[in-house]
Design a protein around this motif. Structure first.
Motif, PDB file in Angstrom:
ATOM      1  N   PRO A 296      29.533  27.857  33.971  1.00 50.03           N
ATOM      2  CA  PRO A 296      30.120  29.203  33.833  1.00 50.03           C
ATOM      3  C   PRO A 296      29.822  30.092  35.036  1.00 50.03           C
ATOM      4  O   PRO A 296      30.676  30.865  35.476  1.00 50.03           O
ATOM      5  CB  PRO A 296      29.459  29.739  32.561  1.00 50.03           C
ATOM      6  N   ASP A 474      42.364  30.090  27.461  1.00 54.33           N
ATOM      7  CA  ASP A 474      42.056  31.054  26.396  1.00 54.33           C
ATOM      8  C   ASP A 474      43.256  31.937  26.061  1.00 54.33           C
ATOM      9  O   ASP A 474      43.337  32.478  24.953  1.00 54.33           O
ATOM     10  CB  ASP A 474      40.893  31.954  26.821  1.00 54.33           C
ATOM     11  N   LYS A 479      39.686  30.523  20.340  1.00 55.23           N
ATOM     12  CA  LYS A 479      38.445  29.755  20.147  1.00 55.23           C
ATOM     13  C   LYS A 479      37.907  29.850  18.732  1.00 55.23           C
ATOM     14  O   LYS A 479      37.392  28.879  18.184  1.00 55.23           O
ATOM     15  CB  LYS A 479      37.372  30.212  21.137  1.00 55.23           C
ATOM     16  N   TRP A 480      38.001  31.019  18.098  1.00 53.77           N
ATOM     17  CA  TRP A 480      37.403  31.221  16.780  1.00 53.77           C
ATOM     18  C   TRP A 480      38.481  31.535  15.750  1.00 53.77           C
ATOM     19  O   TRP A 480      39.399  32.307  16.012  1.00 53.77           O
ATOM     20  CB  TRP A 480      36.385  32.359  16.816  1.00 53.77           C
ATOM     21  N   LYS A 493      28.361  33.066  13.358  1.00 54.41           N
ATOM     22  CA  LYS A 493      29.409  32.085  13.621  1.00 54.41           C
ATOM     23  C   LYS A 493      29.474  30.985  12.567  1.00 54.41           C
ATOM     24  O   LYS A 493      30.367  30.155  12.599  1.00 54.41           O
ATOM     25  CB  LYS A 493      29.203  31.467  15.008  1.00 54.41           C
ATOM     26  N   GLU A 498      35.623  26.568  14.958  1.00 51.80           N
ATOM     27  CA  GLU A 498      35.463  26.745  16.397  1.00 51.80           C
ATOM     28  C   GLU A 498      36.237  25.666  17.140  1.00 51.80           C
ATOM     29  O   GLU A 498      36.201  24.489  16.777  1.00 51.80           O
ATOM     30  CB  GLU A 498      33.988  26.681  16.789  1.00 51.80           C
ATOM     31  N   HIS A 500      37.005  23.525  20.617  1.00 53.84           N
ATOM     32  CA  HIS A 500      36.382  23.046  21.841  1.00 53.84           C
ATOM     33  C   HIS A 500      37.369  22.160  22.606  1.00 53.84           C
ATOM     34  O   HIS A 500      38.226  21.504  22.027  1.00 53.84           O
ATOM     35  CB  HIS A 500      35.134  22.191  21.542  1.00 53.84           C
ATOM     36  N   PHE A 520      38.558  27.308  30.090  1.00 49.67           N
ATOM     37  CA  PHE A 520      38.471  27.658  28.672  1.00 49.67           C
ATOM     38  C   PHE A 520      37.050  28.098  28.366  1.00 49.67           C
ATOM     39  O   PHE A 520      36.086  27.436  28.758  1.00 49.67           O
ATOM     40  CB  PHE A 520      38.852  26.470  27.791  1.00 49.67           C
ATOM     41  N   ASP A 521      36.924  29.232  27.693  1.00 47.62           N
ATOM     42  CA  ASP A 521      35.623  29.771  27.311  1.00 47.62           C
ATOM     43  C   ASP A 521      34.713  29.949  28.521  1.00 47.62           C
ATOM     44  O   ASP A 521      33.515  29.672  28.474  1.00 47.62           O
ATOM     45  CB  ASP A 521      34.958  28.862  26.261  1.00 47.62           C
ATOM     46  N   GLY A 522      35.318  30.382  29.640  1.00 45.27           N
ATOM     47  CA  GLY A 522      34.547  30.677  30.830  1.00 45.27           C
ATOM     48  C   GLY A 522      34.118  29.477  31.643  1.00 45.27           C
ATOM     49  O   GLY A 522      33.347  29.615  32.590  1.00 45.27           O
TER      50      GLY A 522
END
Length: 563
Positions: A296, A474, A479-480, A493, A498, A500, A520-522
């Motif tokens: 990240p 994203d 993601k959630w 959470k 979730e 992935h 994705f997700d940083g």
């Protein structure tokens, strides 16, 4: 493809030609992929077959049973897949060659009763309990069905440290590329996960829907020509560009250099990814995929550096430049490890090397509402450029860091200019069908009709390395997802679904490499599709490391010396 006498004009509108059967003509992009399937049919595999992947986990709260949650998730996935068919029914369509009309057609059949619905689900919703992860299963030569199929992979617990309260499912979509493309696959998977969460939350209320009464046919997606409102008759400006494109194809190439001339610089030498030669390396084997993840912090460093120092330059430009130069560097740095079939330029000749490639462009922004939205994700809405990307480079490695950085920035500028030229071309959206047609090989009628199979194409003499950018994933995949369970734990959470590792690739049956880029997700993921006949995982991974090191060294102010 020959046009038969008296053939009716193309009809791209979905029509019910008899009860329960809807049909339209396939457009140029769809025909391109359908033709390649026929061209490589002799391999027993499907060229460019789509593989879409997404992994789902639920950390089950203490007051819930993992077994119960697991069953609810499986039931919800099955319901979501059925509802997805209603909202995007093109997922149940198929492309075929109509010998009577001499055309490729796309057809969709309704499911008029419960028995038909169950039969479709049993055929297209497959549960895999081999214990493999989705990525392992995707590398094991999975089937490529003629209709889009969702495989629900149930990974086994592989470590005693793995939390037994976590439920995991990996989803794999396998589909012919003439049904759906890469961005569309990510949109579809996101839509499917959203519906799965709703089915999990809402239970019986959600399960009562949908009712398949044929009304879903109103949701069938048109071809790109209709979605983007491409004029059936080109405007004068468009026609002028089409004429220029045709002229560039038929015009003679430059004359070869005069061997008697001592001062003439030889033309650039085309370079590609090295691979073994010989009779054992003629037919493709298993398609494979490998991936690397940047941290990240490094992902953030790259994007921040570009925004601060090179506004307008994208991460895709950055990695595409590194691919070109890493290809050039291979015979200069690894001659002892790999056999190279490309002759090296003669020292002192001044001869350069040439990297040639193309780019795929997502054309959904060119489409009219609602076709520019995920509501029509099951479609082939992308294009090729009218001209190829050509980058000429020195055949030798610059002697020091300053010169290597300068060379990289020159290549980066050429690639950015090419991308921006396609981006800013206001006519490109209308030229896309003609470009697809030019790229489509002509096959014998017997092959199109399925009476014969083509001899498998020989490996490319100069197999290149392409790159497809998924961008910031994203923006496409959430993601959630709320399941209606009481979230617990310190991070809140628990009890949520979730997502992935969303990714997509096309089945690689040639000796080239297909690189994919997405965040994705940083976390930036650099992955590659390849065929095991010509490339090993070790060599492909090493090439990706070369590309990554070049980008990282440039961003961090390093000397960019290859290893």
């Amino acid at each position: 493809m020959r046009v038969k006498a008296g053939l009716k004009r193309d009809d791209y509108t979905w029509r019910q030609i008899r009860p329960g059967l809807w049909q339209r003509d396939a457009d140029e992009a769809e025909v391109f992929y359908s033709t390649l399937i026929k061209l490589y049919e002799g391999t027993g595999r499907m060229h460019f077959a789509i593989t879409g992947h997404i992994s789902l986990t639920i950390k089950v709260p203490d007051d819930e049973s993992p077994e119960v949650v697991s069953k609810r998730l499986d039931d919800s996935l099955r319901i979501a897949w059925l509802r997805q068919r209603y909202e995007t029914p093109t997922i149940a369509s198929h492309v075929h060659y109509d010998a009577l009309d001499g055309k490729w057609k796309k057809s969709y059949r309704t499911i008029p009763d419960d028995a038909s619905t169950k039969a479709w689900l049993d055929k297209t919703f497959q549960v895999i309990k081999t214990g493999q992860t989705g990525e392992e299963w995707a590398n094991s030569d999975p089937p490529a069905p003629n209709i889009a199929t969702l495989f629900v992979v149930c990974p086994a617990a592989t470590s005693s440290k793995e939390d037994p309260s976590t439920v995991r499912r990996d989803l794999i979509l396998r589909s012919p590329h003439d049904i759906i493309d890469g961005i569309g696959t990510l949109q579809l998977l996101n839509s499917l996960v959203t519906k799965t969460a709703a089915a999990f939350r809402e239970g019986d209320f959600f399960r009562e829907l949908p009712i398949f009464d044929g009304s879903e046919a109103s949701n069938l997606s048109p071809p790109y020509r209709v979605a983007a409102n491409v004029p059936s008759v080109p405007t004068p400006e468009q026609q002028a560009r089409l004429d220029a494109m045709a002229s560039s194809i038929t015009s003679p190439s430059q004359p070869p250099p005069n061997p008697d001339s001592q001062n003439e610089t030889p033309p650039p030498m085309n370079i590609g990814i090295p691979h073994p030669l010989g009779p054992s390396y003629l037919h493709p084997g298993k398609h494979q995929r490998t991936s690397h993840f940047l941290s990240p912090s490094l992902t953030t460093s790259i994007t921040t550096y570009l925004k601060t120092n090179h506004p307008g330059t994208t991460v895709t430009h950055l990695f595409h430049a590194a691919i070109a130069l890493s290809l050039r560097n291979l015979p200069l740095t690894r001659t002892a490890a790999i056999a190279y079939q490309y002759p090296k330029p003669q020292p002192g000749s001044g001869q350069k090397v040439r990297y040639t490639n193309y780019l795929l462009r997502n054309e959904r922004p060119s489409c009219l509402p609602p076709y520019d939205s995920p509501a029509h994700c099951v479609s082939v809405y992308h294009s090729l450029p009218a001209s190829k990307l050509i980058v000429d480079m020195s055949s030798s490695l610059p002697p020091d860091g300053a010169e290597r950085r300068k060379e990289y920035e020159e290549v980066l500028g050429k690639i950015r200019q090419f991308y921006e030229g396609v981006r800013d071309d206001k006519l490109h959206y209308a030229l896309a069908p003609a470009i697809w047609k030019d790229w489509t090989p002509s096959l014998p009628e017997a092959v199109l009709k399925g009476e014969e199979k083509m001899e498998v194409p020989k490996p490319k003499e100069v197999p290149s390395v392409s790159i497809s950018s998924m961008g910031v994933v994203d923006r496409v995949v959430g993601k959630w997802h709320d399941l209606g369970l009481d979230a617990g734990g310190e991070d809140g959470k628990e009890g949520k679904l979730e997502v992935h590792r969303p990714w997509v690739t096309g089945e690689e049956l040639t000796n080239g490499l297909g690189v994919f880029l997405g965040t994705f997700d940083g976390v930036l993921e650099l992955s590659c599709a390849y065929n095991e006949t010509w490339h090993s995982k070790e060599n492909v991974d090493n090439f990706l490391w070369d590309v990554e090191r070049m980008v990282t060294s440039w961003v961090e102010g390093g000397s960019m010396e290859p290893k």
